[in-house]
Write a protein that holds these residues in place. Structure first.
Motif, PDB file in Angstrom:
ATOM      1  N   SER A  93       0.742  -1.054   0.039  1.00 32.23           N
ATOM      2  CA  SER A  93       0.203  -0.003  -0.029  1.00 32.23           C
ATOM      3  C   SER A  93       0.952   1.339   0.029  1.00 32.23           C
ATOM      4  O   SER A  93       0.278   2.325   0.003  1.00 32.23           O
ATOM      5  CB  SER A  93      -0.916  -0.061   1.233  1.00 32.23           C
ATOM      6  OG  SER A  93      -0.149  -0.124   2.448  1.00 32.23           O
ATOM      7  N   ILE A  94       2.103   1.105  -0.159  1.00 35.58           N
ATOM      8  CA  ILE A  94       3.051   2.356  -0.069  1.00 35.58           C
ATOM      9  C   ILE A  94       4.067   2.404  -1.255  1.00 35.58           C
ATOM     10  O   ILE A  94       3.985   1.271  -1.896  1.00 35.58           O
ATOM     11  CB  ILE A  94       3.896   2.436   1.266  1.00 35.58           C
ATOM     12  CG1 ILE A  94       4.842   1.099   1.341  1.00 35.58           C
ATOM     13  CG2 ILE A  94       3.170   2.432   2.482  1.00 35.58           C
ATOM     14  CD1 ILE A  94       5.868   1.021   2.260  1.00 35.58           C
ATOM     15  N   SER A  95       4.609   3.276  -1.409  1.00 28.92           N
ATOM     16  CA  SER A  95       5.615   3.255  -2.849  1.00 28.92           C
ATOM     17  C   SER A  95       6.443   2.560  -2.420  1.00 28.92           C
ATOM     18  O   SER A  95       7.237   2.212  -1.404  1.00 28.92           O
ATOM     19  CB  SER A  95       6.093   4.843  -2.887  1.00 28.92           C
ATOM     20  OG  SER A  95       7.119   4.805  -3.703  1.00 28.92           O
ATOM     21  N   ALA A  96       7.127   1.779  -3.339  1.00 26.68           N
ATOM     22  CA  ALA A  96       8.191   0.920  -3.613  1.00 26.68           C
ATOM     23  C   ALA A  96       9.579   1.598  -3.197  1.00 26.68           C
ATOM     24  O   ALA A  96      10.309   0.959  -2.735  1.00 26.68           O
ATOM     25  CB  ALA A  96       8.475   0.372  -5.022  1.00 26.68           C
ATOM     26  N   PHE A  97       9.555   2.759  -3.286  1.00 27.64           N
ATOM     27  CA  PHE A  97      10.644   3.688  -2.846  1.00 27.64           C
ATOM     28  C   PHE A  97      11.050   3.536  -1.333  1.00 27.64           C
ATOM     29  O   PHE A  97      11.983   3.956  -0.847  1.00 27.64           O
ATOM     30  CB  PHE A  97      10.779   4.838  -3.675  1.00 27.64           C
ATOM     31  CG  PHE A  97      10.792   4.822  -4.966  1.00 27.64           C
ATOM     32  CD1 PHE A  97       9.751   5.080  -5.835  1.00 27.64           C
ATOM     33  CD2 PHE A  97      11.926   4.557  -5.998  1.00 27.64           C
ATOM     34  CE1 PHE A  97       9.754   5.054  -7.111  1.00 27.64           C
ATOM     35  CE2 PHE A  97      12.061   4.362  -7.244  1.00 27.64           C
ATOM     36  CZ  PHE A  97      10.995   4.625  -7.824  1.00 27.64           C
TER      37      PHE A  97
ATOM     38  N   ASP B 181       7.999  -5.296  -9.521  1.00 25.81           N
ATOM     39  CA  ASP B 181       7.728  -4.500 -10.075  1.00 25.81           C
ATOM     40  C   ASP B 181       7.557  -3.048  -9.403  1.00 25.81           C
ATOM     41  O   ASP B 181       6.380  -3.007  -8.717  1.00 25.81           O
ATOM     42  CB  ASP B 181       6.483  -4.620 -10.759  1.00 25.81           C
ATOM     43  CG  ASP B 181       5.960  -3.711 -11.795  1.00 25.81           C
ATOM     44  OD1 ASP B 181       6.640  -2.473 -11.910  1.00 25.81           O
ATOM     45  OD2 ASP B 181       5.356  -4.156 -12.910  1.00 25.81           O
ATOM     46  N   ASN B 182       8.567  -2.241  -9.119  1.00 27.79           N
ATOM     47  CA  ASN B 182       8.305  -1.178  -8.359  1.00 27.79           C
ATOM     48  C   ASN B 182       7.252  -0.277  -8.922  1.00 27.79           C
ATOM     49  O   ASN B 182       6.752   0.456  -8.011  1.00 27.79           O
ATOM     50  CB  ASN B 182       9.718  -0.314  -8.336  1.00 27.79           C
ATOM     51  CG  ASN B 182      10.801  -1.139  -7.809  1.00 27.79           C
ATOM     52  OD1 ASN B 182      10.520  -2.180  -6.766  1.00 27.79           O
ATOM     53  ND2 ASN B 182      11.934  -1.035  -7.824  1.00 27.79           N
ATOM     54  N   ALA B 183       6.978  -0.193 -10.224  1.00 29.28           N
ATOM     55  CA  ALA B 183       6.005   0.903 -10.559  1.00 29.28           C
ATOM     56  C   ALA B 183       4.609   0.351 -10.119  1.00 29.28           C
ATOM     57  O   ALA B 183       3.824   1.195  -9.919  1.00 29.28           O
ATOM     58  CB  ALA B 183       5.898   0.763 -11.863  1.00 29.28           C
ATOM     59  N   LYS B 184       4.481  -0.967  -9.815  1.00 32.72           N
ATOM     60  CA  LYS B 184       3.186  -1.502  -9.293  1.00 32.72           C
ATOM     61  C   LYS B 184       3.240  -1.842  -7.785  1.00 32.72           C
ATOM     62  O   LYS B 184       2.050  -2.321  -7.158  1.00 32.72           O
ATOM     63  CB  LYS B 184       2.733  -2.646 -10.030  1.00 32.72           C
ATOM     64  CG  LYS B 184       2.729  -2.306 -11.618  1.00 32.72           C
ATOM     65  CD  LYS B 184       1.878  -3.639 -12.363  1.00 32.72           C
ATOM     66  CE  LYS B 184       1.666  -3.353 -13.701  1.00 32.72           C
ATOM     67  NZ  LYS B 184       1.207  -4.835 -14.461  1.00 32.72           N
ATOM     68  N   ASN B 185       4.348  -1.379  -7.287  1.00 30.83           N
ATOM     69  CA  ASN B 185       4.449  -1.775  -5.666  1.00 30.83           C
ATOM     70  C   ASN B 185       4.078  -3.173  -5.543  1.00 30.83           C
ATOM     71  O   ASN B 185       3.467  -3.451  -4.448  1.00 30.83           O
ATOM     72  CB  ASN B 185       3.489  -0.639  -4.943  1.00 30.83           C
ATOM     73  CG  ASN B 185       3.919   0.354  -5.225  1.00 30.83           C
ATOM     74  OD1 ASN B 185       4.837   1.171  -5.705  1.00 30.83           O
ATOM     75  ND2 ASN B 185       2.630   1.239  -4.861  1.00 30.83           N
ATOM     76  N   THR B 186       4.637  -4.293  -6.431  1.00 33.13           N
ATOM     77  CA  THR B 186       4.309  -5.564  -6.228  1.00 33.13           C
ATOM     78  C   THR B 186       5.505  -6.585  -6.394  1.00 33.13           C
ATOM     79  O   THR B 186       6.358  -6.123  -7.089  1.00 33.13           O
ATOM     80  CB  THR B 186       3.309  -5.908  -7.325  1.00 33.13           C
ATOM     81  OG1 THR B 186       2.188  -4.910  -7.269  1.00 33.13           O
ATOM     82  CG2 THR B 186       2.719  -7.183  -7.202  1.00 33.13           C
ATOM     83  N   VAL B 187       5.524  -7.539  -5.665  1.00 35.36           N
ATOM     84  CA  VAL B 187       6.509  -8.305  -5.801  1.00 35.36           C
ATOM     85  C   VAL B 187       5.817 -10.037  -6.169  1.00 35.36           C
ATOM     86  O   VAL B 187       4.647 -10.042  -5.851  1.00 35.36           O
ATOM     87  CB  VAL B 187       7.165  -8.648  -4.561  1.00 35.36           C
ATOM     88  CG1 VAL B 187       6.461  -9.300  -3.308  1.00 35.36           C
ATOM     89  CG2 VAL B 187       8.552  -9.698  -4.567  1.00 35.36           C
ATOM     90  N   TYR B 188       6.434 -10.573  -6.874  1.00 36.38           N
ATOM     91  CA  TYR B 188       5.919 -11.825  -7.417  1.00 36.38           C
ATOM     92  C   TYR B 188       6.859 -13.057  -6.983  1.00 36.38           C
ATOM     93  O   TYR B 188       8.008 -12.767  -6.829  1.00 36.38           O
ATOM     94  CB  TYR B 188       5.772 -11.749  -9.007  1.00 36.38           C
ATOM     95  CG  TYR B 188       5.110 -10.656  -9.560  1.00 36.38           C
ATOM     96  CD1 TYR B 188       5.658  -9.633  -9.685  1.00 36.38           C
ATOM     97  CD2 TYR B 188       3.792 -10.809  -9.630  1.00 36.38           C
ATOM     98  CE1 TYR B 188       4.890  -8.525 -10.466  1.00 36.38           C
ATOM     99  CE2 TYR B 188       2.938  -9.632  -9.969  1.00 36.38           C
ATOM    100  CZ  TYR B 188       3.658  -8.563 -10.573  1.00 36.38           C
ATOM    101  OH  TYR B 188       2.903  -7.475 -11.053  1.00 36.38           O
TER     102      TYR B 188
END
Length: 115
Positions: free
Chosen positions: A25-29, A72-79
């Motif tokens: 729910s937060i930015s990947a940065f 995917d830092n743009a989507k704040n998602t890890v797979y």
């Protein structure tokens, strides 16, 4: 408050594949590293795979060459791509984020490998 939502678990036959996703729910940065852990009944939670903000990865020996973690830092998602699944991979899989404010966990998603 940081929220992590996992998805993609389920029932699969031995040798099959699943792809887990975890959205933050937060930015990947603001996230230094993200990882996948698992906990089987009667066992301690263990690291499966982790990835740094820059993309450096590490894996448990038991899943090397079968699982792949990506981010995917743009989507704040890890797979977590899981191939050649084995019955011993059965567990609840948890996503963890190491952020500038501390560590946070998702609610977990069940993965069952059975014929």
């Amino acid at each position: 408050q940081v929220h992590l939502v996992e998805s993609g678990g389920g029932l699969v036959q031995p040798g099959g594949s699943l792809r887990l996703s975890c959205v933050a729910s937060i930015s990947a940065f603001d996230i230094n590293a993200m990882g996948w852990y698992r906990q089987a009944p009667g066992k301690q939670r263990e690291l499966v795979a982790a990835i740094s903000r820059g993309g450096r990865t590490n894996y448990a020996d038991s899943v090397k060459d079968r699982f792949t973690i990506s981010r995917d830092n743009a989507k704040n998602t890890v797979y977590l791509q899981m191939d050649s699944l084995k019955p011993e991979d059965t567990a609840v899989y948890y996503c963890k984020a190491e952020t500038v404010w501390g560590n946070y966990w998702g609610q977990g998603t069940q993965v069952t490998v059975s014929s």
